[in-house]
Design a protein around this motif. Structure first.
Motif, short mmCIF file in Angstrom:
data_model
loop_
_atom_site.label_atom_id
_atom_site.label_comp_id
_atom_site.label_asym_id
_atom_site.label_seq_id
_atom_site.Cartn_x
_atom_site.Cartn_y
_atom_site.Cartn_z
N VAL A 136 -10.80 -11.96 115.08
CA VAL A 136 -10.12 -11.35 116.22
C VAL A 136 -9.25 -10.19 115.77
O VAL A 136 -8.39 -10.33 114.90
CB VAL A 136 -9.26 -12.39 116.98
N GLU A 162 -6.81 -8.53 122.51
CA GLU A 162 -7.75 -9.14 121.57
C GLU A 162 -9.11 -8.46 121.71
O GLU A 162 -9.54 -8.16 122.82
CB GLU A 162 -7.93 -10.63 121.85
N TYR A 176 -13.14 -8.85 119.83
CA TYR A 176 -13.97 -9.49 118.81
C TYR A 176 -15.42 -9.56 119.26
O TYR A 176 -15.74 -9.53 120.44
CB TYR A 176 -13.46 -10.89 118.47
N ARG A 215 -6.70 -6.78 117.01
CA ARG A 215 -5.75 -6.40 118.06
C ARG A 215 -5.93 -4.94 118.46
O ARG A 215 -5.15 -4.40 119.24
CB ARG A 215 -4.31 -6.63 117.58
#
Length: 204
Positions: free
Chosen positions: A25, A145, A147, A27
């Motif tokens: 993950v 987030e 990912y 930012r």
């Protein structure tokens, strides 16, 4: 039927989260995720109103239609639609959103969670025009987030495999479905003609 009630009960029913799934993950956008967004023609926006009622809305356009303002900010143009405004009204009440970006033929997807606001800023809407038609509005998403999501769902569903697709003729036309759902007078063919006209002339 019994339902899971606690996080502990939930976690106890599944294996431990793989360390890679925890560490992947980000930012902010990096080179890989920027490239994915730039090649992406389609995404889904998940939102909820203040009472927790959920909604998922599709957004699609030419690849790269989502503008990257900086490593933590996206701009998503709004195009002509049915004017229900479900997602936009939800965001006014609750800015939390979840996005899934999809590239046809690619089984992996990109997921972004963030906070969103809607703007009618004329300059930005003009910058995101197509065929000299400015965006109706622009959704600004602050990334919390980001990912990549693995391919298992797409492999199981064979989503991109034409040989697994049900024939379109096995389903009624949208005109027929709308006529039945909304109890409309007139024929399905008439509503299909109206939809075809809208598809030709008001995509942007």
């Amino acid at each position: 039927m019994e339902y899971i009630k606690t996080r502990a009960e939930l976690r106890g029913a599944f294996d431990v989260t793989h360390e890679v799934a925890k560490r992947k993950v980000l930012r902010f956008l990096d080179g890989h995720t920027r490239s994915f967004i730039e090649k992406c023609p389609f995404l889904l926006i998940g939102s909820q109103d203040a009472s927790g009622n959920g909604d998922v809305s599709p957004k699609g356009d030419f690849p790269g239609f989502v503008k990257i303002l900086d490593e933590k900010t996206l701009a998503i143009p709004d195009r002509p639609g049915n004017n229900r405004l479900d997602t936009w009204e939800n965001i006014i009440e609750n800015p939390g959103v979840g996005l899934i970006f999809m590239i046809p033929g690619m089984n992996e997807t990109l997921r972004i969670n963030g906070q969103a606001r809607l703007t009618l800023d004329k300059t930005l809407c003009s910058q995101m025009q197509v065929n000299n038609r400015p965006a109706k509005a622009v959704l600004i998403v602050k990334i919390l987030e980001v990912y990549m999501h693995c391919a298992k769902a797409f492999i199981r569903s064979k989503l991109w495999s034409p040989d697994t697709w049900a024939p379109r003729a096995d389903m009624p036309t949208l005109g027929q479905i709308l006529k039945d759902h909304a109890d409309l007078s007139g024929t399905a063919s008439e509503f299909d003609a109206i939809l075809d006209e809208a598809y030709r002339n008001s995509l942007w």
